[in-house]
Design an enzyme around this catalytic site. Structure first.
Site, PDB file in Angstrom:
ATOM      1  N   GLU A 148       0.833  -1.209   0.000  1.00  0.00           N
ATOM      2  CA  GLU A 148       0.000   0.000   0.000  1.00  0.00           C
ATOM      3  C   GLU A 148       0.866   1.257   0.000  1.00  0.00           C
ATOM      4  O   GLU A 148       0.544   2.233  -0.684  1.00  0.00           O
ATOM      5  CB  GLU A 148      -0.935   0.018   1.226  1.00  0.00           C
ATOM      6  N   ASP A 293      -4.673  -9.960  -7.766  1.00  0.00           N
ATOM      7  CA  ASP A 293      -5.066  -9.084  -8.865  1.00  0.00           C
ATOM      8  C   ASP A 293      -3.932  -8.293  -9.534  1.00  0.00           C
ATOM      9  O   ASP A 293      -3.611  -8.468 -10.701  1.00  0.00           O
ATOM     10  CB  ASP A 293      -6.169  -8.111  -8.398  1.00  0.00           C
ATOM     11  N   GLU A 387     -18.601  -6.300  -1.736  1.00  0.00           N
ATOM     12  CA  GLU A 387     -17.218  -6.791  -1.662  1.00  0.00           C
ATOM     13  C   GLU A 387     -17.083  -8.214  -2.179  1.00  0.00           C
ATOM     14  O   GLU A 387     -16.077  -8.567  -2.777  1.00  0.00           O
ATOM     15  CB  GLU A 387     -16.684  -6.716  -0.232  1.00  0.00           C
ATOM     16  N   GLU A 405     -12.554  -0.211  -9.191  1.00  0.00           N
ATOM     17  CA  GLU A 405     -12.245  -1.184 -10.257  1.00  0.00           C
ATOM     18  C   GLU A 405     -13.280  -1.247 -11.376  1.00  0.00           C
ATOM     19  O   GLU A 405     -12.931  -1.315 -12.553  1.00  0.00           O
ATOM     20  CB  GLU A 405     -12.035  -2.586  -9.656  1.00  0.00           C
ATOM     21  N   THR A 491      -1.524   0.650 -10.628  1.00  0.00           N
ATOM     22  CA  THR A 491      -2.721   0.043 -10.032  1.00  0.00           C
ATOM     23  C   THR A 491      -3.484   1.039  -9.172  1.00  0.00           C
ATOM     24  O   THR A 491      -4.653   0.843  -8.867  1.00  0.00           O
ATOM     25  CB  THR A 491      -2.355  -1.223  -9.224  1.00  0.00           C
TER      26      THR A 491
HETATM   27  C1  DMJ Z   1      -6.484   0.361  -4.703  1.00  0.00           C
HETATM   28  O1  DMJ Z   1      -5.670   0.762  -3.682  1.00  0.00           O
HETATM   29  C2  DMJ Z   1      -5.727  -0.270  -5.820  1.00  0.00           C
HETATM   30  O2  DMJ Z   1      -6.457  -0.227  -6.983  1.00  0.00           O
HETATM   31  C3  DMJ Z   1      -5.309  -1.678  -5.505  1.00  0.00           C
HETATM   32  O3  DMJ Z   1      -4.633  -2.311  -6.548  1.00  0.00           O
HETATM   33  C4  DMJ Z   1      -6.518  -2.495  -5.135  1.00  0.00           C
HETATM   34  N1  DMJ Z   1      -7.281  -1.891  -4.117  1.00  0.00           N
HETATM   35  C5  DMJ Z   1      -7.560  -0.483  -4.133  1.00  0.00           C
HETATM   36  C6  DMJ Z   1      -8.894  -0.107  -4.690  1.00  0.00           C
HETATM   37  O4  DMJ Z   1      -9.912  -0.979  -4.512  1.00  0.00           O
END
Ligand code: DMJ
Length: 805
Positions: A148, A293, A387, A405, A491
């Site tokens: 993160e 993912d 979720e 997403e 991401t």
């Molecule tokens: C974000 O922090 C990023 O897209 C991560 O790859 C997945 N989770 C969150 C959003 O849902």
């Protein structure tokens, strides 16, 4: 075979036990969308004016959230939109491991910097950059998530640095800027590096910003998720190439290499959790959602950003495996990496909604369209995408933290197809946020999509991704200040320019290793060997051939692919001689299916209809069996001699040991004080040893309640629902999710409110404490059956002599 065949099944979870025992007389399927008038959103073109209005509304949404954060929360990491104040690590009551995201480094502002540039707000960008340079520091004794911190902080700083330099050149502004953001990201990069000191090179999940891995709390650290370790390279490569220090990129490549070696050589799939020292898999579930993912995303985008073929080859190998084993029509269902033919879960999580976007980028448009459609159905059914949701679109986990997403995929699909359907989908997503998530102080996450109840949480990605993608969707690319096609979106939707590849990296050679035969990806369909960064830079429309097919012409429609909201599917089913009759309350969307050869368009289609019905039956049976096996029971004796027992249904958890066969845990029930069990200790901790603790859902994660119960010596934990009137009789049971660690050693089960109400009533009636058994429901049923048989035999035995006499 009679002309009209009638079979029965239920895709719902309505008492699976009863379901199993009932003879099958009618065919029921839960297709909640089919009768809803809301599903048929007209795919009409959106006028330029309306699109511009929506773009402006997205901009207003941004400022509503951003101003609320800046005025009430900054320099905190996040805004708490209900209490309208900042969330600080170590100050705001802890939410457990979830708080590893926070480092007291003004995360929301850093994460949001590049969105300000996209909005064209250079004045606020300049102001915000000055604040970050003045206020943000990393020398804190805080354990943070490496993943993160990298995607939100390192990525946010790098992208802002790149754009600051861009504005200096092109907008004649910020001349005072001397690369301070890059220095901050370099410093943060160094603070993350100790996490990479493992025997495999795969980084630890967490690191202490000040102490590195020397923090005693990290002594036992060993597990991480695949996505956590595999979502580093874009940021670290950019960091190395911009600073000239190769260490970051070298470490990130090594982690990717180590991960690649861990794939299952037979299936080419990856698991979700692994041991960073031994490289052993801890969780072998393999899908495209939570835990995995962005590993796939970074393989593909590393190729695009850095031009290294090996990442494309690896991506293609995994992609083929996912499409072979995980993809089922529009669904994406986890399998076990070493047993890929069996599904390991019957639900999907909302994180996988990024997958269609990635498929668009890699050139595989058709399945992207299909999965996106499936997700859109889920969204229409529940307002937001929960979720987690089951294969029949029922809620498995009802939270919705305003994730990006689905909107991200909608944006990429619109860019690829130009189909205004995606503008309409985006409009609906935008209006839904406005109606159900907007509060006076920002946007609040939804705690449960069933009740619409808010949570005091606005994640930084709401600004950096969710609203950014909405703004991009409704903007004309030529109106944007930068050409987004020259950038890769990380991401976290941070912009890294493709020109980074040209900066080169003297210390890292892009070799074609023998493990990646170039033929591997020449054979794939679509063949991506022709995809090179320069192509990706071009508008996506250029390299995606064909329009957006939504049905498979000439192919038999299988029950698994069937979408009740798809007009073509309904027509195909009708032609096969299948009639749908709605039953009960239309809002529940239950229909009964009848098949008749007489109604089929042709004999061939009649046969197909029969096959369809059989598949539907199998599908439902499979689900029922899986659900039944997973169902837990909280059983108690109704009389003092413990002759008669009653079992209340409960759901399992993913993070606690499964009670199998005749295993059970028995103990007296004790209510946690406080009932939510989110504090560090319980007021009645002394009484908890050996008891079955009860805690109420809410305020903190299931797994943190479980850890507390374990800490005070409870034998098991029952988490009861906090939504009044919820019941396993009317809604699907689900398995509580954890955080990927397997340190909970006591059984943990979930009870809906109605079932818990029954237990609670018995507890109140009894003068003595109530003892219960937590066990598998199937086992309870077997136990009851065996008891009944024994009783019958005893009766028979006592009757026999009489008869003989
Ligand atoms: C974000 O922090 C990023 O897209 C991560 O790859 C997945 N989770 C969150 C959003 O849902």
């Amino acid at each position: 075979m009679s002309a009209a065949s009638a079979t029965s099944l239920s895709t719902g979870f309505l008492d699976p036990v009863r379901l199993m025992l009932t003879s099958m007389v009618a065919l029921w399927i839960l297709v909640a969308c089919v009768l809803s008038t809301e599903t048929t959103m007209p795919t009409q073109n959106m006028s330029h004016k309306e699109r511009a209005e929506l773009r402006d509304e997205a901009r207003d949404m941004f400022y509503h959230a951003y101003n609320a954060y800046m005025a009430n929360a900054y320099p905190a990491d996040e805004l708490m939109p209900l209490s309208c104040k900042g969330r600080y690590r170590g100050v705001t009551p802890s939410r457990g491991d979830m708080d590893d995201i926070l480092g007291n480094f003004s995360m929301t502002l850093v994460d949001t910097l590049d969105t300000l540039v996209l909005l064209g707000d250079f004045t606020e960008f300049e102001h915000a950059v000055k604040l970050v340079i003045r206020d943000v520091q990393f020398d804190s004794d805080i354990i943070v998530s490496v993943f993160e911190t990298n995607i939100r902080m390192v990525g946010g700083l790098l992208s802002a640095h790149i754009l600051a330099e861009y504005l200096q050149k092109h907008a004649d502004t910020m001349h005072w800027y001397k690369g301070e953001l890059l220095e901050l990201s370099r410093e943060l990069g160094y603070r993350l590096l100790p996490a990479f000191n493992t025997s495999t090179g795969i980084p630890h999940a967490r690191v202490n910003l000040r102490l590195g891995m020397k923090d005693p709390m990290l002594k036992k650290s060993r597990e991480t998720c695949t996505a956590c370790a595999g979502t580093i390279l874009l940021e670290f490569a950019a960091l190395s190439r911009l600073t000239g220090d190769p260490i970051f990129e070298v470490r990130a490549h090594a982690a990717m290499d180590a991960l690649w070696k861990l794939r299952h050589r037979g299936s080419d799939l990856m698991g979700t959790v692994l041991n960073v020292h031994s490289g052993d898999w801890v969780r072998r579930d393999s899908g495209v959602g939570a835990g995995i993912d962005s590993y796939y995303e970074y393989l593909f985008k590393s190729y695009v950003l850095l031009g290294d073929d090996k990442y494309l080859a690896r991506f293609n190998r995994h992609y083929n495996a996912v499409m072979k084993y995980v993809s089922e029509g529009p669904m994406l269902l986890d399998v076990l990496m070493h047993r890929p033919h069996a599904k390991s879960k019957n639900f999907m999580d909302s994180l996988l909604a990024f997958w269609p976007g990635l498929q668009v980028l890699s050139g595989d448009l058709k399945p992207a369209v299909q999965t996106h459609e499936m997700l859109y159905q889920v969204m229409q059914m529940h307002t937001f995408i929960p979720e987690a949701f089951t294969v029949d679109f029922q809620i498995h986990w009802g939270q919705h933290p305003l994730r990006p997403e689905f909107i991200e995929s909608t944006y990429f699909l619109y860019r690829a197809t130009g189909d205004h359907h995606y503008l309409q989908v985006g409009k609906r997503a935008l209006k839904t946020l406005q109606q159900y998530a907007k509060v006076s102080c920002g946007y609040a996450a939804v705690n449960d999509v069933r009740t619409g109840k808010h949570e005091d949480r606005m994640d930084s990605f709401v600004l950096s991704e969710t609203i950014k993608y909405l703004f991009l969707l409704f903007s004309d690319p030529q109106d944007l200040i930068i050409n987004v096609d020259e950038f890769v979106f990380t991401t976290e939707a941070h912009l890294l320019p493709l020109s980074i590849a040209q900066l080169g990296n003297a210390t890292f050679s892009f070799r074609q290793s023998d493990e990646h035969n170039v033929l591997d990806f020449m054979r794939t369909c679509p063949s991506s060997n022709k995809l090179f960064p320069e192509k990706v830079r071009k508008p996506l429309r250029n390299f995606i051939s064909g329009s957006c097919p939504r049905t498979t012409a000439g192919k038999r429609l299988s029950a698994l692919d069937f979408q009740a909201s798809n007009a073509d599917h309904l027509r195909a089913v009708y032609d096969m001689g299948i009639t749908m009759v709605s039953i009960g309350d239309r809002s529940q969307g239950k229909v009964r299916l009848f098949h008749s050869f007489y109604n089929a368009k042709s004999h061939e289609e009649g046969e197909m209809g029969l096959q369809f019905m059989q598949e539907m039956l199998e599908l439902t049976k499979m689900q029922s069996i899986n659900q039944l096996a997973q169902l837990q029971a909280v059983a108690y004796a109704t009389d003092e001699k413990a002759q008669d027992w009653i079992a209340l249904m409960a759901g399992p958890s993913h993070f606690s040991p499964e009670l199998i066969g005749d295993q059970f845990v028995e103990g007296e029930v004790l209510l946690a004080k406080p009932l939510r069990a989110c504090d560090d200790k319980l007021e009645n901790a002394d009484e908890a040893k050996g008891k079955i603790l009860v805690a109420e859902r809410g305020d903190c994660t299931f797994v943190s309640k479980a850890r507390l119960a374990q800490k005070v010596g409870a034998a098991a934990l029952i988490v009861c629902d906090n939504v009044p009137g919820s019941s396993g009789e009317t809604q699907p049971m689900f398995a509580m999710s954890g955080d990927g660690k397997d340190d909970v050693l006591i059984p943990v089960v979930f009870m809906y409110s109605v079932e818990y109400g029954k237990l609670s009533a018995v507890m109140q009636r009894r003068k003595q404490p109530l003892a219960v058994r937590v066990m598998q429901m199937v086992e309870f049923k077997r136990w009851q059956l065996a008891k009944a048989q024994r009783q019958n035999q005893t009766v028979a035995a006592t009757q026999k002599p009489d008869k003989e006499l």
